[in-house]
Design an enzyme around this catalytic site. Structure first.
Site, PDB file in Angstrom:
ATOM      1  N   CYS A   1      -1.036  -5.764 -16.454  1.00  0.00           N
ATOM      2  CA  CYS A   1      -1.774  -4.528 -16.213  1.00  0.00           C
ATOM      3  C   CYS A   1      -1.273  -4.548 -14.708  1.00  0.00           C
ATOM      4  O   CYS A   1      -1.882  -3.880 -13.844  1.00  0.00           O
ATOM      5  CB  CYS A   1      -3.286  -4.699 -16.171  1.00  0.00           C
TER       6      CYS A   1
ATOM      7  N   GLU B   1      -3.841 -14.386 -13.272  1.00  0.00           N
ATOM      8  CA  GLU B   1      -3.035 -14.220 -11.997  1.00  0.00           C
ATOM      9  C   GLU B   1      -2.475 -15.385 -11.223  1.00  0.00           C
ATOM     10  O   GLU B   1      -1.958 -15.410 -10.034  1.00  0.00           O
ATOM     11  CB  GLU B   1      -4.105 -13.350 -11.275  1.00  0.00           C
TER      12      GLU B   1
ATOM     13  N   ASP C   1      -0.700 -10.554  -8.171  1.00  0.00           N
ATOM     14  CA  ASP C   1      -1.230 -11.759  -7.787  1.00  0.00           C
ATOM     15  C   ASP C   1      -0.176 -13.035  -8.419  1.00  0.00           C
ATOM     16  O   ASP C   1      -0.131 -13.940  -7.780  1.00  0.00           O
ATOM     17  CB  ASP C   1      -2.669 -12.031  -7.930  1.00  0.00           C
TER      18      ASP C   1
ATOM     19  N   HIS D   1       0.815  -1.202  -0.114  1.00  0.00           N
ATOM     20  CA  HIS D   1       0.144   0.014  -0.071  1.00  0.00           C
ATOM     21  C   HIS D   1       1.000   1.295  -0.090  1.00  0.00           C
ATOM     22  O   HIS D   1       0.627   2.336  -0.559  1.00  0.00           O
ATOM     23  CB  HIS D   1      -0.806   0.058   1.130  1.00  0.00           C
TER      24      HIS D   1
END
Length: 559
Positions: free
Chosen positions: A484, A413, A437, A185
């Site tokens: 992405c 993923e 992921d 984060h």
């Protein structure tokens, strides 16, 4: 004193160190309440609700990535299982603050044991716990100083999303944390703010408060007490880097003209202007979770349609790739509960698996997307998250066709999906690699843990092998294969991905200019050679060094 960590948001920042290390004291063990248990339980529930409301409000004010992160955190504050545990402890005589502490500790231990996406949220629980206890006891939370004339370097063991959500580049010069990784984060929010950041920096909290600190968010170097010439030299390099980046405009392409469309990852309509201003050619990942967070009922078709149409109108000439609702694991939604209690939610019903259990939610979302797409000039593509098998891909493509959506794709993923990408590609119109992921599952490495940041480094040759295989499968089928995940935001790695055959690259808007410049200064042949050499290495550091030997202009660009 020189320290080194992982640079996750490029640029140079310097200023006095502000250490965010104080925590709310732990309530005494064995503390009991002397009053009515029902009143004590009501106090605890109200404190949880108050904290959840404050987090949601802060997320709404911040917008962008912060909104999605904080709303997910607010949901954790009112998790039914957590509330039941707190009530049970209070019924046994435990005082509300101590009950909150013990319940959160148990919850944290469970999440850490699960690992993966849920494991990443364990650190967030410490912040939630402290906020609820402070609410119950009337304590002041350790906070950040008000903005002053001199931006400061924010140093912490780790940073809670609530601490950074409302910061600006005018108040903070850089972030330095001992924990975290490239997709933590802290890293995501630093890049969104355009603030230099270094994570996984051992010893960062030993810096003395107020000491001048120079932070290089590209190299990962953190220098205490830099001289004036150190600062001037670093800023000169950074200025030259920015000038070289700014000279490159237009669509993404290599030096010899090979097109590599550069798209933006967005969390909702509020992010679209930033994407446009950074030169995005479209949207490569539209996260739709923000529409569903903090709600008792799913949003209706009309509300969803307005949100999707905004993206299509913002990019009338480029692709807009919308990911259907990605719920489960770290994003539990009241509107989409799993079918049963899961011992390991990170490996349970999440993404498409959960949508298949709630077909009415998916049907409404696809209908809203189809209506938005039919009434605009944009090119709408829709993809499903966490797809593992060809059968799942076939099912999703059929659902899209039934809703009159012309282009259906899947995110890859899961390692199994990457290894059998040719089977999945045969069922859909495009694929997109979600590197965050994919790396986390491939290496069993929690992306929030600084101790595991090397394993989660997107330069790991094994991850490059998985990406090479799935991109080759897409190319052989004549279908677009994009990337992405946050890996695309690394300028050098973006060149490698282009060399591996990525049809497009999508990232946070702030990373677009540097990636555009890196591609423009290198030929496709250089990118291919860099990719081949990186895959031949045995370590992430070796892969990075091997690729840079071919990408000779990166140093001149200061990247």
């Amino acid at each position: 004193m020189n320290l080194r960590g992982v640079g996750v948001s490029p640029g140079i920042g310097h200023g006095p160190a502000y250490l965010l290390t104080a925590r709310v004291p732990e309530p005494p063990e064995g503390a009991t309440h002397a009053g009515d248990a029902d009143q004590e339980k009501e106090r605890a529930v109200m404190a949880l609700a108050q904290v959840a409301g404050e987090l949601e409000a802060r997320g709404d004010r911040a917008g962008g990535e912060a909104r999605e992160i904080l709303k997910a955190q607010a949901l954790m504050a009112e998790d039914p299982g957590l509330v039941v545990k707190i009530r049970s402890l209070i019924d046994r005589g435990t005082a509300a603050p101590r009950a909150v502490h013990e319940a959160f500790t148990k919850y944290r231990d469970v999440l850490e044991g699960v690992g993966g996406y849920l494991g990443e949220r364990a650190a967030d629980l410490d912040d939630l716990r402290d906020r609820v206890i402070a609410q119950l006891t009337g304590q002041e939370l350790p906070g950040l100083p008000p903005p002053g004339d001199t931006p400061y370097v924010l140093v912490a063991h780790d940073l809670a999303p609530a601490d950074t959500a409302l910061l600006s580049g005018h108040a903070v010069a850089a972030f330095v944390t001992e924990e975290g990784g490239p997709t933590s984060h802290t890293a995501i929010m630093a890049r969104a703010l355009g603030v230099p950041a270094v994570v996984a920096c051992a010893g960062a909290t030993t810096l003395r408060p107020g000491v001048e600190v120079l932070v290089d968010g590209t190299s990962g170097e953190v220098r205490a007490r830099p001289t004036e010439s150190d600062v001037a030299r670093a800023e000169s390099v950074d200025t030259a880097r920015q000038a070289a980046i700014d000279r490159v405009t237009g669509p993404g392409r290599t030096k010899d003209g090979h097109p590599v469309p550069l798209l933006a990852n967005v969390g909702g309509p509020a992010d679209l202007e930033a994407a446009r201003s950074c030169g995005a050619e479209g949207v490569g990942l539209y996260r739709t979770e923000f529409l569903f967070l903090g709600r008792a009922e799913p949003p209706g078709a009309e509300e969803q349609e307005r949100a999707y149409r905004a993206a299509l109108e913002a990019f009338p000439g480029g692709p807009v790739i919308v990911r259907t609702l990605d719920a489960g694991a770290d994003k539990p939604l009241a509107v989409l509960p799993p079918g049963s209690a899961e011992p390991n939610p990170a490996l349970g019903e999440r993404g498409l698996r959960l949508l298949r259990a709630h077909p009415e939610v998916l049907e409404t979302q696809l209908d809203a997307l189809a209506t938005a797409g039919a009434g605009s000039g944009g090119r709408l593509r829709v993809m499903a998250p966490m797809v593992t098998t060809a059968e799942e891909a076939r099912w999703f493509a059929a659902a899209c066709r039934a809703a009159d959506l012309p282009e259906a794709g899947v995110m890859i993923e899961v390692p199994a999906a990457a290894l059998r990408a040719r089977d999945l590609v045969a069922e859909v119109d495009f694929v997109s690699a979600g590197t965050n992921d994919l790396a986390q599952y491939a290496f069993a490495a929690d992306r929030e843990l600084g101790a595991l940041s090397e394993l989660h480094d997107p330069w790991q040759p094994a991850l490059l092998d998985l990406l090479a295989g799935l991109l080759a499968a897409a190319a052989q089928a004549g279908k677009p294969g994009g990337v992405c995940g946050e890996a695309a935001a690394d300028p050098g790695l973006a060149c490698v991905l282009a060399g591996l055959g990525a049809a497009s690259l999508s990232m946070g808007p702030a990373a677009l200019p540097a990636v555009r410049a890196a591609l423009a200064y290198h030929t496709l042949e250089q990118c291919r050679a860099a990719a081949e050499s990186a895959r031949a290495a045995t370590t992430a550091a070796g892969a990075r060094a091997a690729a840079r030997a071919h990408l000779t202009e990166l140093e001149a660009l200061g990247l």
